[in-house]
Design an enzyme around this catalytic site. Structure first.
Site, short mmCIF file in Angstrom:
data_model
loop_
_atom_site.label_atom_id
_atom_site.label_comp_id
_atom_site.label_asym_id
_atom_site.label_seq_id
_atom_site.Cartn_x
_atom_site.Cartn_y
_atom_site.Cartn_z
N SER A 11 -16.46 -4.58 -0.34
CA SER A 11 -17.71 -3.98 -0.84
C SER A 11 -18.91 -4.91 -0.68
O SER A 11 -18.77 -6.14 -0.62
CB SER A 11 -17.57 -3.64 -2.32
OG SER A 11 -16.56 -2.71 -2.52
N GLU A 46 -3.37 0.11 1.19
CA GLU A 46 -3.78 -0.15 -0.18
C GLU A 46 -3.59 1.10 -1.03
O GLU A 46 -3.12 1.04 -2.16
CB GLU A 46 -5.25 -0.58 -0.20
CG GLU A 46 -5.72 -0.98 -1.58
CD GLU A 46 -7.17 -1.41 -1.60
OE1 GLU A 46 -7.83 -1.33 -0.55
OE2 GLU A 46 -7.64 -1.83 -2.67
N ASN A 51 -11.62 7.96 -6.98
CA ASN A 51 -10.86 9.20 -6.94
C ASN A 51 -11.72 10.37 -6.47
O ASN A 51 -11.18 11.36 -5.96
CB ASN A 51 -10.23 9.47 -8.31
CG ASN A 51 -9.02 8.59 -8.55
OD1 ASN A 51 -8.77 7.65 -7.78
ND2 ASN A 51 -8.27 8.87 -9.60
N GLU A 52 -13.02 10.27 -6.64
CA GLU A 52 -13.89 11.32 -6.10
C GLU A 52 -13.79 11.33 -4.57
O GLU A 52 -13.66 12.39 -3.95
CB GLU A 52 -15.35 11.10 -6.52
CG GLU A 52 -15.64 11.44 -7.98
CD GLU A 52 -15.12 10.40 -8.95
OE1 GLU A 52 -14.99 9.22 -8.55
OE2 GLU A 52 -14.81 10.75 -10.10
N GLN A 89 -10.09 -10.14 -1.00
CA GLN A 89 -10.66 -9.15 -0.08
C GLN A 89 -12.17 -9.13 -0.23
O GLN A 89 -12.71 -9.41 -1.30
CB GLN A 89 -10.04 -7.77 -0.27
CG GLN A 89 -9.91 -7.25 -1.69
CD GLN A 89 -11.19 -6.74 -2.28
OE1 GLN A 89 -12.15 -6.48 -1.56
NE2 GLN A 89 -11.22 -6.61 -3.59
N GLY A 90 -12.83 -8.82 0.84
CA GLY A 90 -14.30 -8.72 0.82
C GLY A 90 -14.75 -7.43 1.47
O GLY A 90 -15.38 -7.42 2.52
#
Lengths: 345, 436, 345, 436
Positions: free
Chosen positions: D179, D294, D419-420, D176-177
């Site tokens: 970020s 995801e 998680n933030e 996957q790309g």
């Protein structure tokens, strides 16, 4: 494999929710706190009329012959409204006990009256030191020396024990065995009493998730309207995350409670499933109480705010029938097979 | 520092070491059983006391003995009714007068104001003994611990002479008036007004969460004296009698059922200039000095939490509880109280060395308030099914003190600046994280 | 009553801090990871030159005759720099052991060499399964059957045990008792070995607080510069509070560690004080590692970011000489007086 | 609902109850020992299956048996080297080919794409058995669990035919790309560009944290195709061969020392129109569908965590550990995995009932990622002093798997949306708290 309630189960739940929304707003709970017996003026008859009180009783006795899976959602609603009535004791524990006891004129009569609401039942299990609503109940279903007794209210000696939740009227109770009627004893009574503890525990869990839901709703409502620093406090990430965590804990507790109801309904994997329910629901409700209180700030710290009606019920029920540590321990003994559960709740 | 400088520094260090007096070993400086003689810690030779020394001096120990003996003889054997109820408040005032008569109302104050000029160390000792003896909660604390430090720093001599001694003597009792209905965490948004009139000011508006406001004689708080100034500016610090014309007090019931709070309404209440603390429009700065006291050292002394931990250990033992997880929480409660004490000793040393404790006091506030909640929850877990019983229940353990204590502890993360605000302060003022 | 370090104690700390800041930046730690022995090329001699290595040794042997209160701050600096050298083993444990052992030609010779850095000492205590830097040490001070032995490096059989921290070179070690020199035994050895465990534990705690300090600094630095959603992530309350909590835990651990040094210096209340130090410092360092990693996001999850050098040391040391649970338990046995501490670390 | 309506509702309910068939008690519907006959749960009489039923069907049980038997016969007895290292990746690809040949690579896919058309329930069973058997990590997972759901929803028939089967067969592997160096949590700020050219696009920019990017054949990700559009708009979803001209891949070492990450640099890389998924400039919506997979059901099946909990129980027993606090954490780890499973059963039922699971998947992500960290920390506490040993240490327990697992678990609260960010989503989208 399917994990969802039926339309009818949801319909019954909705009917009870709508009735309580209308008939049991926080003001009614507050009035119950101030009342003589910690109860509402008219909810008992309405619950009877809807078939709630005798839901678990045989149809031949006037009940709906429902299983825990049918009624667990109702207890969630009782928690959501902080209903100030002995529903847990009466319909959650006493009626299932009576239903399981061998038929007899005494048992049949009180069971019929329990369904109509003419009788109000409370219970004294050996695992718990206090009897709820013993002053306003008509009968006590009592465990003593492994047998199950039916005792009329007039025969009880009562010492009030004040709970933090003023609508939980607690008593230590004495009675003369000579004035009580035996409903079951010995090998007949043992499994009924064992099941009664599981019912009480599971329904407490359901009430706790309902209490937590309402508290979280109150936190969201308050955070959305209360302004500080020129904006709603609900825009602050610290408040958002606190409420998100409380919600998460309760959302994961709820299906676990439903699984507990399934386990009781089908008598499979009961101890572990019921203890899971109580452990998660107790922790979720206490966490919700603390997070929502913190969200409210000082206003939540007064009896003028409705929050306390729900918090205090949660604090009491989270410890009733074993706190989360006790239940984790019981699960441990099953999963790790390393000895019997602790006797002391 | 270059490598050469480092070497020079070390050479200097060795020099100091060679010069200092050696092996003045008292008995407590022997490592028992090792057989090896033991060194005292490194000391500069010109100041033998300037190192970590956790022993109390003889005079401090004498002070402790005196306090302990007096408390043992005088603390009521039956707990007083709650000081946050009307009859309890009266009983507590009687106790406070006794305390004052014995010279213990405010030990660290100068004698002229009713204290005994004790050191900060002695104050810590007094607090330890006070809580250890389970003596009554101080209903005078908002005056003695919140207002008095402000008066010592900003009050005129006349104010100090007029106010402090009656405060210590519990003749005049004080409530704080910080919050307003729309100004809680955001204290700088206060809206209650002060309008200049001849010889003083007229106050209007509403204060809330005034602790014991229904029973106290006086209230202190901030009012907006310059309506054109923004937020922190234009506030002035006033002291007002609660029976003044135009003041209405309404009791608000606290979570535990006590009338611990009050709302105070001000309608055109006259206050003379002599009842302003500090300068007009400088009230924020004056108040922050008080807030810093409140959060920092004075309000929550380690003795309080060490006593709670000791009672928790006692409860654990009495309960016959054999759950190792609860045992772990009991140990942790004891450790936390000790750690809080150790940190306080460090803080007091810094204060005595002339350093000021500012934003770091936010760390202290978070620590003790979270600790107090945890400790009481552990107690309720030990009490298990009877944890829900309150003071009116005959079967309640310790008269329901743990349940009441839990409810009281839950206020800790809220009052004196919520813990969220404190964490903001730590992040931005101590760690220097960006605000925007 | 006074809780502050002396100017000289702070001066020594500052000198070491300045030296390490210059001579032991993260690149040096990184190089040590890749090196043959997990150590830096030249720091050992610099530490010797500053008097650090023999700080606890008698002056007659070339040491500074310092007490734990004098050296505890140095260990905090070693942690702050993640110094890849056997300082804990050599100056924190072995030199105090040798100092406490009865004088003998063998003991005196190695102690003198330990002060100059000509000897590099490591230790094998029975409570710990691994010996650090056993491949590059010149001597091992070993506990066996209650006695203390001096063993030359050449006599050791080594099996490498890879640590998550590549600069902690661990070995399981064997040696032939015939090739070892007894330094103390029986009643002479017991208190020395007991004290050695306390020293190791206390100095580990000090290193942990130093590691936590650096990690928190890295978290603050990264959060102040890294931008997402158009602003520095350090402006987000969730990030602020996470770092504030990590800082708080470490700030409360530090004076507890100093109290531990006081207790060792004056042999008062040793077990409780040292266990307090280890429990708080271990928890604070692990919490800091997790909070600062979370603050960094993916970049912190690579070995290209220096953070991992500090995290991994913290994970290892937090469990060395007993984790926080073990030490809380030991405290419990003192405070509650309910039995002996667990033998198993 | 009026009181009269309620009564009517109840009357209807009683009617249903009276009508429904009664007491069809199988043996598992008896309350053992109570002597009382037991009711099945309330069911609408026209749909006897429409209630909570936690039994697997006979065919599901058969499927489980087949999977279990195949895995028992085929899972390598020695663990493969890490799939995030070069040699380990090759070994894993061999394993994946075997899995595909047996029809287990993607059980829930249609047969034409290499699956076996299994139900979601069977997929759960497969996952349970797969992790129970301690079978190798799936190095194909970014394709199968992240890209494939997107292709099923947005891909053309040609794309599905061309891409899915080789993906399942591990002939073409996918990274996957998402970020970029300046776009992590703030994914909408992506800067890599796509410029329209004849027959396709030219891509430039940089992607990072591409899992196993050094070993894979292909990468998928978002590129800014409309430079004038703001943030979420103007992004397009591309698939790119990692050996295309202009692509440079740089390995980045993960915390545990594996080359699990890669940076991928794009310099004027040509991609034909046929390698766009969904519409041009609609990539955000397409990608969010994937992101939801995801975070939600597909990436972290309960079987994974139940297997970890089982291994933790095994470790606890083997260790001889008698610490009741650690025991409690072991129990809690087991409970959490069970609770996660129960919640998943509820979620799958909802999905099968046609409901969509959107922001609630954030709850799931937080739960499993926090659980996974806790579980591995408990294991390291059990291992105590040897917890620091990694896979190269002869004395490491389980080949250092717990330490590696801890490090892997620490990534859980970071990847797939920190998680933030997830808590923000829960607060604003689920609870409805205000954003501004």
């Amino acid at each position: 494999m399917r994990f969802a309630f039926t339309d009818d189960q949801l319909l019954f739940r909705d009917a009870v929710r709508d009735m309580l929304k209308k008939e049991c707003p926080p003001g009614v709970v507050r009035a119950a706190w101030e009342s003589d017996n910690g109860r509402s003026a008219k909810l008992w008859s309405q619950l009877a009329e809807m078939g709630v009180l005798g839901a678990a009783a045989p149809e031949s006795m006037g009940g709906l012959e429902m299983a825990p899976l049918d009624t667990v959602l109702l207890f969630e609603e009782f928690g959501r409204a902080a209903l100030p009535e002995p529903v847990l004791e009466h319909m959650g524990v006493a009626v299932p006990i009576l239903t399981a006891c061998p038929p007899s004129p005494a048992r049949d009569a009180v069971l019929r009256d329990a369904c109509t609401g003419a009788a109000t039942l409370t219970v004294a299990l050996s695992a718990t030191p206090h009897v709820l609503y013993a002053d306003s109940a008509t009968h006590l279903i009592a465990e003593r020396d492994g047998a199950i007794y039916l005792v009329a209210a007039g025969a009880l000696g009562l010492t009030p024990q004040q709970s933090v939740d003023r609508s939980r009227r607690l008593f230590t109770v004495t009675f003369d065995i000579g004035e009580a009627t035996v409903l079951a004893e010995g090998e007949d009574a043992a499994p009924i009493l064992a099941a009664a503890f599981e019912h009480a525990t599971l329904y407490s869990s359901a009430i706790l998730t309902g209490l937590a839901s309402t508290m979280i709703d109150m936190g969201v409502e308050y955070a959305s309207t209360r302004k500080q620093f020129g904006k709603a406090i609900g825009t602050f990430q610290a408040v958002q995350h606190k409420l998100a965590d409380a919600f998460l804990a309760n959302q994961f507790a709820r299906p676990v409670v439903y699984k507990g109801a399934y386990a009781l309904t089908h008598d499979t994997d009961v101890h572990t499933s019921v203890s899971m329910a109580k452990a998660y629901a107790s922790d979720a409700a206490i966490a919700a109480s603390e997070s929502v209180l913190q969200t409210h700030g000082a206003i939540g710290y007064t009896t003028e705010c409705d929050l306390h009606l729900f918090m205090k019920r949660a604090w009491a029920l989270a410890r009733a029938f074993g706190n989360s540590k006790w239940h984790r321990n019981r699960i441990g003994h099953h999963v790790l097979d390393d000895g019997p559960a602790d006797a002391r709740l | 520092m270059s490598a050469a400088d480092q070497r020079r520094a070390c050479a200097k260090l060795k020099h100091v070491l060679v010069e200092r007096p050696r092996r003045s070993n008292g008995p407590d400086q022997q490592v028992a059983g090792t057989g090896a003689s033991r060194r005292t810690a490194l000391r500069p030779h010109n100041d033998p006391g300037n190192t970590v020394d956790l022993n109390w001096s003889d005079s401090e120990e004498r002070f402790r003995s005196e306090v302990r003996a007096w408390l043992a003889a005088n603390v009521p054997t039956e707990p007083l009714p709650s000081g946050d109820s009307r009859e309890g408040f009266a009983a507590h005032i009687e106790w406070e007068k006794k305390l004052f008569a014995a010279g213990y109302a405010a030990v660290s104050w100068p004698e002229e104001y009713g204290g005994r000029g004790s050191s900060l160390w002695e104050w810590l000792i007094f607090e330890e003994e006070y809580y250890r003896a389970n003596a009554p909660n101080r209903v005078t604390q908002n005056g003695i611990f919140l207002l008095a430090p402000t008066l010592f720093e900003y009050g005129t001599d006349e104010q100090k002479r007029r106010i402090l001694k009656p405060m210590a003597a519990a003749e005049v009792t004080w409530a704080q008036g910080w919050s307003e209905p729309n100004s809680g965490s955001d204290l700088a948004s206060l809206q209650s007004r002060a309008v200049r009139v001849d010889g003083g000011w007229r106050l209007s508006g509403q204060k809330t969460w005034c602790t014991r406001g229904s029973f106290c004689d006086m209230v202190f708080g901030l009012f907006r004296s310059d309506p054109d100034a923004q937020r922190h500016s234009g506030l002035t610090y006033f002291m007002v009698p609660l029976d003044a014309e135009g003041v209405t007090v309404r009791a608000v019931e606290r979570l535990d059922g006590d009338e611990g709070f009050a709302e105070v309404f001000f309608e055109d209440v006259f206050v003379p200039d002599t009842d302003i603390i500090g300068e007009v429009n400088n009230g924020w700065k004056v108040a922050m000095a008080t807030a810093s006291s409140e959060r920092g050292l004075s309000l929550r002394s380690p003795g309080r939490f060490m006593a709670t931990a000791t009672r928790l250990i006692d409860l654990y033992r009495r309960s016959g509880c054999s759950d190792a997880r609860i045992r772990d929480e009991v140990i942790r409660a004891w450790m936390d109280a000790q750690a809080y004490n150790i940190t306080t000793l460090q803080t007091v040393t810094r204060m005595l060395d002339g350093q000021t404790i500012t934003a770091e006091s936010s760390l202290t506030k978070i620590f003790w308030s979270d600790m107090d909640v945890r400790t009481h929850k552990t107690a309720l877990d030990i009490l298990a099914l009877s944890g829900e019983l309150d003071e009116e229940a005959p079967a309640a353990d310790s008269g329901g003190a743990w349940l009441k204590g839990y409810q009281f502890a839950l206020a800790g993360p809220i009052y004196a600046g919520t813990n969220e605000i404190q964490r903001n302060v730590v992040a931005t003022r101590v760690l220097g994280l960006p605000r925007k």
